[in-house]
Scaffold this motif. Structure first.
Motif, PDB file in Angstrom:
ATOM      1  N   ARG A  81       0.831  -1.211   0.000  1.00  0.00           N
ATOM      2  CA  ARG A  81       0.000   0.000   0.000  1.00  0.00           C
ATOM      3  C   ARG A  81       0.863   1.258   0.000  1.00  0.00           C
ATOM      4  N   ASN A  82       2.026   1.173   0.676  1.00  0.00           N
ATOM      5  CA  ASN A  82       2.927   2.315   0.695  1.00  0.00           C
ATOM      6  C   ASN A  82       3.345   2.660  -0.739  1.00  0.00           C
ATOM      7  N   ASN A  83       3.717   1.614  -1.523  1.00  0.00           N
ATOM      8  CA  ASN A  83       4.128   1.863  -2.907  1.00  0.00           C
ATOM      9  C   ASN A  83       2.977   2.400  -3.737  1.00  0.00           C
ATOM     10  N   ASP A  84       1.778   1.910  -3.458  1.00  0.00           N
ATOM     11  CA  ASP A  84       0.588   2.365  -4.195  1.00  0.00           C
ATOM     12  C   ASP A  84       0.404   3.867  -4.059  1.00  0.00           C
ATOM     13  N   PHE A  85       0.780   4.389  -2.925  1.00  0.00           N
ATOM     14  CA  PHE A  85       0.547   5.807  -2.627  1.00  0.00           C
ATOM     15  C   PHE A  85       1.083   6.707  -3.740  1.00  0.00           C
ATOM     16  N   PHE A  86       2.268   6.395  -4.258  1.00  0.00           N
ATOM     17  CA  PHE A  86       2.923   7.280  -5.221  1.00  0.00           C
ATOM     18  C   PHE A  86       2.568   6.963  -6.682  1.00  0.00           C
ATOM     19  N   CYS A 112       9.118  16.743   6.835  1.00  0.00           N
ATOM     20  CA  CYS A 112       9.576  15.681   7.743  1.00  0.00           C
ATOM     21  C   CYS A 112       9.258  14.269   7.237  1.00  0.00           C
ATOM     22  N   PHE A 113       8.273  14.137   6.351  1.00  0.00           N
ATOM     23  CA  PHE A 113       7.916  12.842   5.747  1.00  0.00           C
ATOM     24  C   PHE A 113       7.758  13.121   4.250  1.00  0.00           C
ATOM     25  N   ALA A 114       8.877  13.266   3.563  1.00  0.00           N
ATOM     26  CA  ALA A 114       8.859  13.935   2.254  1.00  0.00           C
ATOM     27  C   ALA A 114       8.298  13.102   1.105  1.00  0.00           C
ATOM     28  N   GLY A 115       8.408  11.777   1.179  1.00  0.00           N
ATOM     29  CA  GLY A 115       7.935  10.950   0.054  1.00  0.00           C
ATOM     30  C   GLY A 115       8.930  10.962  -1.089  1.00  0.00           C
ATOM     31  N   LYS A 116       8.433  10.676  -2.320  1.00  0.00           N
ATOM     32  CA  LYS A 116       9.329  10.539  -3.483  1.00  0.00           C
ATOM     33  C   LYS A 116       9.604  11.855  -4.183  1.00  0.00           C
ATOM     34  N   GLY A 164       4.978  16.113  -5.677  1.00  0.00           N
ATOM     35  CA  GLY A 164       4.698  15.866  -4.261  1.00  0.00           C
ATOM     36  C   GLY A 164       5.075  17.111  -3.462  1.00  0.00           C
ATOM     37  N   SER A 165       4.893  17.045  -2.146  1.00  0.00           N
ATOM     38  CA  SER A 165       5.139  18.240  -1.318  1.00  0.00           C
ATOM     39  C   SER A 165       6.557  18.828  -1.471  1.00  0.00           C
ATOM     40  N   PRO A 166       7.632  18.005  -1.667  1.00  0.00           N
ATOM     41  CA  PRO A 166       8.967  18.623  -1.778  1.00  0.00           C
ATOM     42  C   PRO A 166       9.091  19.533  -3.000  1.00  0.00           C
ATOM     43  N   ILE A 190      13.217  14.887   4.804  1.00  0.00           N
ATOM     44  CA  ILE A 190      13.517  13.613   5.480  1.00  0.00           C
ATOM     45  C   ILE A 190      12.634  12.521   4.876  1.00  0.00           C
ATOM     46  N   GLU A 191      13.230  11.393   4.547  1.00  0.00           N
ATOM     47  CA  GLU A 191      12.439  10.297   3.976  1.00  0.00           C
ATOM     48  C   GLU A 191      13.074   8.971   4.353  1.00  0.00           C
ATOM     49  N   LEU A 192      12.225   8.061   4.842  1.00  0.00           N
ATOM     50  CA  LEU A 192      12.734   6.773   5.315  1.00  0.00           C
ATOM     51  C   LEU A 192      12.863   5.754   4.184  1.00  0.00           C
ATOM     52  N   ASN A 193      11.855   5.681   3.319  1.00  0.00           N
ATOM     53  CA  ASN A 193      11.801   4.569   2.360  1.00  0.00           C
ATOM     54  C   ASN A 193      12.197   4.917   0.926  1.00  0.00           C
ATOM     55  N   HIS A 194      12.108   6.177   0.547  1.00  0.00           N
ATOM     56  CA  HIS A 194      12.293   6.509  -0.880  1.00  0.00           C
ATOM     57  C   HIS A 194      13.342   7.608  -1.076  1.00  0.00           C
ATOM     58  N   ALA A 195      14.355   7.613  -0.250  1.00  0.00           N
ATOM     59  CA  ALA A 195      15.322   8.723  -0.304  1.00  0.00           C
ATOM     60  C   ALA A 195      16.034   8.804  -1.663  1.00  0.00           C
ATOM     61  N   HIS A 246      18.206  10.738   4.583  1.00  0.00           N
ATOM     62  CA  HIS A 246      17.661   9.387   4.593  1.00  0.00           C
ATOM     63  C   HIS A 246      17.545   8.922   6.049  1.00  0.00           C
ATOM     64  N   GLY A 247      16.335   8.619   6.472  1.00  0.00           N
ATOM     65  CA  GLY A 247      16.181   8.137   7.846  1.00  0.00           C
ATOM     66  C   GLY A 247      14.810   8.484   8.392  1.00  0.00           C
ATOM     67  N   LYS A 248      14.718   8.327   9.726  1.00  0.00           N
ATOM     68  CA  LYS A 248      13.426   8.572  10.379  1.00  0.00           C
ATOM     69  C   LYS A 248      13.369  10.000  10.902  1.00  0.00           C
ATOM     70  N   TYR A 249      12.251  10.636  10.674  1.00  0.00           N
ATOM     71  CA  TYR A 249      12.038  12.000  11.191  1.00  0.00           C
ATOM     72  C   TYR A 249      12.347  12.078  12.679  1.00  0.00           C
ATOM     73  N   LEU A 257       7.879  23.365   9.828  1.00  0.00           N
ATOM     74  CA  LEU A 257       7.915  21.907   9.701  1.00  0.00           C
ATOM     75  C   LEU A 257       6.616  21.405   9.090  1.00  0.00           C
ATOM     76  N   TYR A 258       6.739  20.681   7.987  1.00  0.00           N
ATOM     77  CA  TYR A 258       5.564  20.034   7.394  1.00  0.00           C
ATOM     78  C   TYR A 258       5.608  18.567   7.795  1.00  0.00           C
ATOM     79  N   VAL A 259       4.574  18.119   8.482  1.00  0.00           N
ATOM     80  CA  VAL A 259       4.578  16.787   9.091  1.00  0.00           C
ATOM     81  C   VAL A 259       3.422  15.973   8.496  1.00  0.00           C
ATOM     82  N   ASP A 260       3.763  15.120   7.532  1.00  0.00           N
ATOM     83  CA  ASP A 260       2.720  14.405   6.784  1.00  0.00           C
ATOM     84  C   ASP A 260       2.998  12.901   6.770  1.00  0.00           C
ATOM     85  N   PRO A 261       2.816  12.236   7.921  1.00  0.00           N
ATOM     86  CA  PRO A 261       3.112  10.795   7.972  1.00  0.00           C
ATOM     87  C   PRO A 261       1.921   9.986   7.453  1.00  0.00           C
ATOM     88  N   TYR A 262       2.120   8.688   7.257  1.00  0.00           N
ATOM     89  CA  TYR A 262       0.980   7.830   6.899  1.00  0.00           C
ATOM     90  C   TYR A 262       0.118   7.575   8.131  1.00  0.00           C
TER      91      TYR A 262
HETATM   92  C1  LIG Z   1       2.087  10.502   3.382  1.00  0.00           C
HETATM   93  S1  LIG Z   1       3.635  10.167   2.692  1.00  0.00           S
HETATM   94  C2  LIG Z   1       4.258  11.782   2.377  1.00  0.00           C
HETATM   95  C3  LIG Z   1       3.782  12.334   1.103  1.00  0.00           C
HETATM   96  C4  LIG Z   1       4.382  13.671   0.753  1.00  0.00           C
HETATM   97  N1  LIG Z   1       4.041  14.686   1.718  1.00  0.00           N
HETATM   98  C5  LIG Z   1       3.962  14.087  -0.643  1.00  0.00           C
HETATM   99  O1  LIG Z   1       3.242  15.072  -0.807  1.00  0.00           O
HETATM  100  O2  LIG Z   1       4.375  13.428  -1.584  1.00  0.00           O
HETATM  101  C6  LIG Z   1       4.600   9.678   4.063  1.00  0.00           C
HETATM  102  C7  LIG Z   1       6.056   9.351   3.701  1.00  0.00           C
HETATM  103  O3  LIG Z   1       6.788   9.165   4.918  1.00  0.00           O
HETATM  104  C8  LIG Z   1       7.732   8.110   4.755  1.00  0.00           C
HETATM  105  N2  LIG Z   1       8.028   7.615   6.131  1.00  0.00           N
HETATM  106  C9  LIG Z   1       7.422   6.643   6.821  1.00  0.00           C
HETATM  107  N3  LIG Z   1       7.890   6.614   8.091  1.00  0.00           N
HETATM  108  C10 LIG Z   1       8.806   7.613   8.195  1.00  0.00           C
HETATM  109  C11 LIG Z   1       9.595   8.122   9.264  1.00  0.00           C
HETATM  110  N4  LIG Z   1       9.541   7.588  10.476  1.00  0.00           N
HETATM  111  N5  LIG Z   1      10.375   9.192   9.019  1.00  0.00           N
HETATM  112  C12 LIG Z   1      10.443   9.763   7.795  1.00  0.00           C
HETATM  113  N6  LIG Z   1       9.718   9.305   6.731  1.00  0.00           N
HETATM  114  C13 LIG Z   1       8.902   8.260   6.943  1.00  0.00           C
HETATM  115  C14 LIG Z   1       7.023   7.142   3.845  1.00  0.00           C
HETATM  116  O4  LIG Z   1       7.959   6.343   3.125  1.00  0.00           O
HETATM  117  C15 LIG Z   1       6.262   8.095   2.899  1.00  0.00           C
HETATM  118  O5  LIG Z   1       7.028   8.375   1.764  1.00  0.00           O
END
Ligand SMILES: C[S@@+](CC[C@H](N)C(=O)[O-])C[C@H]1O[C@@H](n2cnc3c(N)ncnc32)[C@H](O)[C@@H]1O
Length: 400
Positions: A4-9, A46-50, A59-61, A87-92, A109-112, A130-135
């Motif tokens: 589902r995470n991959n589906d998001f993008f 803080c959760f930047a995505g791809k 996307g937001s970045p 900051i992005e954990l999975n798609h840096a 690359h890492g966790k917020y 700070l823009y904070v947009d986690p799943y």
């Molecule tokens: C809702 S998406 C962000 C979408 C982004 N704002 C956009 O407009 O494209 C959340 C992102 O946070 C990443 N992520 C998940 N856990 C994280 C963590 N602990 N720290 C940083 N990024 C994380 C996910 O891989 C995903 O890309």
């Protein structure tokens, strides 16, 4: 990483369009104003995505960087400085590629929750956004928000996407209470939802996300059928914002709904210590209403125009709310302080322009006393403005 995470993008969904619209439209006036403080701006997604969706949408970045670039060029401020972190954990790696044309954008690359404090180290005296947009909700450690507010920054603003229904569902789960409104979350499409178990550790984790134990009483009331799931979500969002107000003077709770007439399912929360930042956000929401309606008219979304209780916001409604609120002021208050307090009390139900119109009516009806500076126009007439801008000041008091 879940499928589902991959589906998001794959394709940008309406939910994301709304969030991006609000972020982008706020950033323009925010950056333009903040550069005039002559202090650097540190922008952190803080959760930047791809950076980009597979359908080509930004996307937001990329949305933020385009605005940063434009505002930096346009700014009349001396030597404007903006540093941006993503900051992005999975798609840096994807993110880095997609931000190629902005070599100064720093991809982390890492966790917020592990990286943010290091990023903000030695940024004393700067403006922080700070823009904070986690799943899910798991990474939203409340203590960090308090620490940011207590840092020695020139200003701090947060824009947080909070899956408040997701929180209530997990609150129910840890206490073994069946959650009847799960249908709400299936409409929302959650990516990587947070799932907790029934351990004490999970309860403490939820305390850490909420910034206290107040949510436990809400789950108790839900369990005892004193409130339904919608009310539980509403109470949680309100109390979460009250908690934030211990550290931030102005907190706006913006409900997002999926369909007209429905209760909100998701919250965007804006926290700042700056009165004018709060008023800017209120107007941003109201100005974007028309373009957001395009998204909504495809049957997907309904945001404002009704209160969270689905009450229609018209002139009469604003007039009544304005009268009820400003009649408390028997001592002088500045117009902008009064407006910011009005929205803290009522939420962003209408634009600042609507409330100013209602205030003018109260002045004309001789219910409200108004002092203006300057008192006279250059041609010697009495000034009548209802705004505080360069060189213009307005004070208000309820007539005794
Ligand atoms: C809702 S998406 C962000 C979408 C982004 N704002 C956009 O407009 O494209 C959340 C992102 O946070 C990443 N992520 C998940 N856990 C994280 C963590 N602990 N720290 C940083 N990024 C994380 C996910 O891989 C995903 O890309």
């Amino acid at each position: 990483m879940s499928k589902r995470n991959n589906d998001f993008f794959r394709k940008k969904k309406d939910w994301s369009k709304v969030k991006d619209e609000l972020l982008g439209c706020y950033l323009k006036p925010y950056i333009s104003k903040i550069l005039h403080t002559r202090k650097p701006l540190i922008y952190v997604d803080c959760f930047a995505g791809k950076g980009k969706f597979e359908d080509g949408s930004f996307g937001s970045p990329l949305i933020a960087l385009k605005i940063i670039e434009t505002e930096r060029m346009r700014s009349s401020a001396e030597n404007p400085k903006i540093v941006s972190f993503f900051i992005e954990l999975n798609h840096a790696d994807d993110l880095q590629k997609n931000l190629d044309s902005y070599p100064y954008a720093k991809v982390i690359h890492g966790k917020y929750e592990d990286r943010i404090e290091n990023i903000l180290k030695e940024k004393e005296g700067c403006n922080i956004f700070l823009y904070v947009d986690p799943y899910g909700i798991k990474a939203l450690q409340y203590a960090l928000f308090d620490r940011f507010a207590n840092g020695k920054f020139y200003s701090v603003e947060l824009l947080v996407n909070m899956n408040s229904f997701g929180f209530i569902r997990e609150g129910c789960r840890v206490f073994g209470v069946p959650f009847k409104e799960d249908i709400v979350l299936s409409e929302l499409i959650e990516y990587e939802p947070t799932y907790m178990d029934r351990s004490e550790k999970s309860k403490r984790e939820l305390d850490a996300i909420a910034g206290g134990e107040y949510w436990r009483r809400i789950i108790e009331a839900y369990k005892n059928e004193l409130i339904d799931g919608y009310e539980a979500e509403n109470q949680f969002a309100e109390q979460y914002c009250m908690r934030l107000r211990k550290s931030y003077n102005y907190v706006l709770n913006m409900p997002l709904r999926i369909k007209r007439g429905q209760r909100p399912k998701y919250r965007l929360i804006h926290a700042t210590n700056h009165r004018d930042g709060c008023l800017l956000m209120v107007d941003n929401i109201c100005n974007r209403w028309e373009s957001l309606r395009d998204i909504q008219s495809r049957g997907q979304l309904e945001l404002w125009g009704e209160t969270t209780n689905n009450q229609i916001v018209d002139d009469k409604f604003v007039q009544e709310k304005t009268k009820a609120f400003f009649s408390q002021y028997s001592v002088w208050i500045s117009l902008h302080d009064g407006l910011a307090d009005f929205f803290m009390h009522n939420g962003p139900i209408c634009s600042t322009k609507d409330v100013k119109k209602a205030l003018r009516k109260l002045e004309n009806d001789r219910r409200l006393e108004v002092i203006r500076e300057p008192v006279l126009t250059p041609t010697g007439k009495k000034t009548k403005f209802m705004e505080e801008d360069k060189g213009k000041r307005v004070k208000l008091r309820w007539r005794r």
